[in-house]
Motif scaffolding. Structure first.
Motif, PDB file in Angstrom:
ATOM      1  N   UNK A  93      -6.519   4.934   1.246  1.00 50.33           N
ATOM      2  CA  UNK A  93      -5.744   3.718   0.989  1.00 50.33           C
ATOM      3  C   UNK A  93      -5.041   3.229   2.241  1.00 50.33           C
ATOM      4  N   UNK A  94      -4.527   4.160   3.041  1.00 51.38           N
ATOM      5  CA  UNK A  94      -3.837   3.785   4.274  1.00 51.38           C
ATOM      6  C   UNK A  94      -4.790   3.142   5.273  1.00 51.38           C
ATOM      7  N   UNK A  95      -5.970   3.730   5.445  1.00 49.20           N
ATOM      8  CA  UNK A  95      -6.934   3.166   6.386  1.00 49.20           C
ATOM      9  C   UNK A  95      -7.437   1.792   5.925  1.00 49.20           C
ATOM     10  N   UNK A  96      -7.645   1.640   4.626  1.00 47.24           N
ATOM     11  CA  UNK A  96      -8.085   0.333   4.139  1.00 47.24           C
ATOM     12  C   UNK A  96      -6.988  -0.711   4.331  1.00 47.24           C
ATOM     13  N   UNK A  97      -5.748  -0.302   4.183  1.00 49.71           N
ATOM     14  CA  UNK A  97      -4.637  -1.220   4.435  1.00 49.71           C
ATOM     15  C   UNK A  97      -4.663  -1.727   5.875  1.00 49.71           C
ATOM     16  N   UNK A  98      -4.878  -0.825   6.826  1.00 44.09           N
ATOM     17  CA  UNK A  98      -4.945  -1.240   8.217  1.00 44.09           C
ATOM     18  C   UNK A  98      -6.157  -2.142   8.471  1.00 44.09           C
ATOM     19  N   UNK A 139      -5.408  18.616  -0.642  1.00 48.87           N
ATOM     20  CA  UNK A 139      -6.486  17.921   0.075  1.00 48.87           C
ATOM     21  C   UNK A 139      -6.968  16.697  -0.709  1.00 48.87           C
ATOM     22  N   UNK A 140      -7.101  16.821  -2.024  1.00 57.04           N
ATOM     23  CA  UNK A 140      -7.544  15.682  -2.836  1.00 57.04           C
ATOM     24  C   UNK A 140      -6.530  14.545  -2.754  1.00 57.04           C
ATOM     25  N   UNK A 141      -5.244  14.869  -2.896  1.00 54.84           N
ATOM     26  CA  UNK A 141      -4.218  13.834  -2.789  1.00 54.84           C
ATOM     27  C   UNK A 141      -4.247  13.194  -1.411  1.00 54.84           C
ATOM     28  N   UNK A 142      -4.372  14.021  -0.373  1.00 50.74           N
ATOM     29  CA  UNK A 142      -4.392  13.487   0.994  1.00 50.74           C
ATOM     30  C   UNK A 142      -5.590  12.573   1.204  1.00 50.74           C
ATOM     31  N   UNK A 143      -6.752  12.951   0.693  1.00 52.95           N
ATOM     32  CA  UNK A 143      -7.958  12.147   0.894  1.00 52.95           C
ATOM     33  C   UNK A 143      -7.798  10.758   0.287  1.00 52.95           C
ATOM     34  N   UNK A 144      -7.278  10.677  -0.928  1.00 47.41           N
ATOM     35  CA  UNK A 144      -7.089   9.370  -1.575  1.00 47.41           C
ATOM     36  C   UNK A 144      -6.033   8.547  -0.833  1.00 47.41           C
ATOM     37  N   UNK A 145      -4.933   9.176  -0.473  1.00 45.41           N
ATOM     38  CA  UNK A 145      -3.853   8.449   0.207  1.00 45.41           C
ATOM     39  C   UNK A 145      -4.294   7.995   1.596  1.00 45.41           C
ATOM     40  N   UNK A 152       0.838  -1.201   0.000  1.00 42.94           N
ATOM     41  CA  UNK A 152       0.000   0.000   0.000  1.00 42.94           C
ATOM     42  C   UNK A 152       0.873   1.251   0.000  1.00 42.94           C
ATOM     43  N   UNK A 153       2.008   1.199   0.674  1.00 41.30           N
ATOM     44  CA  UNK A 153       2.926   2.339   0.639  1.00 41.30           C
ATOM     45  C   UNK A 153       3.398   2.604  -0.791  1.00 41.30           C
ATOM     46  N   UNK A 154       3.668   1.546  -1.546  1.00 45.60           N
ATOM     47  CA  UNK A 154       4.054   1.713  -2.957  1.00 45.60           C
ATOM     48  C   UNK A 154       2.910   2.291  -3.779  1.00 45.60           C
ATOM     49  N   UNK A 155       1.686   1.844  -3.495  1.00 47.78           N
ATOM     50  CA  UNK A 155       0.528   2.386  -4.207  1.00 47.78           C
ATOM     51  C   UNK A 155       0.347   3.876  -3.914  1.00 47.78           C
TER      52      UNK A 155
END
Length: 382
Positions: A365-370, A356-362, A307-310
């Motif tokens: 992805x981070x929360x779904x990874x957890x 903000x848009x970049x942060x929202x997507x990232x 996910x970090x790579x994504x």
């Protein structure tokens, strides 16, 4: 004479102390557990008290939310100079350019195709991400195989009665999502093959895999994009050409695959030797052993790294601006040159919106990874 008393009913438990529960308990445990923690927490609170009020005022209170040109964002007190010599955010600029930030110069009459593609993507992605929804294999085939074909037909057109919209007209968040989707979809399976090739006992396969991985990882993404944009056409047969978007897709996919290969290789090396020996003792072939025993465990171990790579790939899509493509950040920066919206707060507002848009997507992805780590019980504590 002494008498004995035996209690027949258990005494009710006393509630925990007030200082150990609620907000007070959380603060004592996480912010003020030691003297060092207390000092750092107080300094952090003082810093936030100094930073947040003027930031909140600039972002919301003194911001200009509506308007048709730069005069609405020159100052927040229309008709005069702000008494403190500064104005708030120019969200009117973001509102006026919002659709352009999403789809670039995609024709207005054809933008329904972009919205339909986005709706199809969400409709297929949500059940794929929910563990309890059945028919995951069918859903994956629809999302990773069928959807890209439908999306290309809808977005590019030129068939089924749809007018052609050339990729140079694409831009904004549309380009960011297209590049990141293709990069993520291609990099994972290709990275798995490269990782297996690097660990292969076949000398030629191992050599080619090592050369590719080390060569790509040894240069920055900007160089790969330039090579894909300038040099890739030189290796194609006469009369065969790819547009600039396709070249960027190839460059990003190959670049991310090299990094993904090393992530997967780390997971393969973390699998105990006994798992390999157990699979061999069952008489499984190489691909059966890898597909059924080794690879599922390796992928589970490296979920955070994958996910970090994504996330890194999603943010790196902004580099396509170097080769003349306008992703979300590129289209925002391009609009700074619009004289009708030139004001001191316009660039800050546009960049904050893009961030903000970049942060929202990232963050998503981070929360779904957890969430997936907890579902798979990888043992990581939160």
């Amino acid at each position: 004479m002494m008498t004995a008393f035996v209690r027949t009913i258990e005494e009710p438990s006393l509630p925990p102390p007030f200082k150990e529960t609620g907000i007070v308990g959380w603060a004592r445990k996480n912010l003020f557990a030691t003297m060092t923690d207390s000092i750092l927490s107080i300094l952090a609170l003082l810093f936030l008290a100094w930073l947040l009020p003027p930031m909140f005022r600039w972002l919301f209170i003194d911001a200009q939310w509506t308007g048709t040109d730069r005069t609405f964002c020159t100052d927040t007190l229309q008709g005069g100079i702000h008494p403190e010599g500064w104005s708030g955010a120019c969200w009117a600029f973001v509102g006026a350019k919002f659709q352009q930030f999403l789809v670039g110069r995609y024709p207005d009459a054809e933008r329904w195709r972009v919205w339909l593609t986005g709706a199809l993507m969400i409709a297929l992605l949500i059940p794929l991400l929910m563990p309890k929804v059945p028919h995951k294999a069918l859903n994956a085939i629809l999302f990773f195989v069928v959807f890209p074909v439908i999306a290309w037909i809808l977005l590019h057109g030129g068939m089924l009665g749809l007018s052609e919209v050339e990729t140079p007209l694409w831009g904004g968040l549309l380009v960011t999502l297209v590049i990141s989707f293709v990069g993520i979809t291609v990099s994972l399976p290709l990275g798995i093959l490269l990782a297996l090739g690097r660990r292969s006992k076949l000398p030629v396969v191992k050599f080619l895999s090592v050369v590719f991985i080390e060569a790509v990882r040894g240069v920055p993404l900007v160089t790969v994009l330039f090579m894909a944009s300038v040099m890739l056409p030189l290796f194609l047969p006469p009369g065969v050409t790819f547009d600039k978007l396709m070249r960027a897709l190839v460059g990003v996919a190959l670049f991310s695959s090299a990094y993904m290969a090393e992530v997967i290789r780390g997971g393969l090396q973390a699998i105990p030797k006994g798992q390999y020996e157990g699979a061999d003792s069952l008489g499984l072939g190489y691909w059966q052993k890898m597909g059924l025993i080794i690879m599922p465990q390796a992928l589970k171990l490296v979920i955070p790294s994958i996910v970090n790579s994504f996330i890194s790939l999603f943010k790196d899509t902004s580099l396509v601006y170097i080769i003349g493509m306008f992703d979300l950040l590129g289209i925002v920066r391009q609009n700074f040159s619009d004289a009708a919206w030139a004001s001191p707060s316009t660039p800050k507002s546009g960049l904050i919106f893009a961030a903000f848009i970049f942060w929202a997507f990232c963050f998503a992805m981070s929360r779904y990874s957890q969430f997936m780590e907890r579902q798979l019980e990888t043992g990581h504590k939160r």
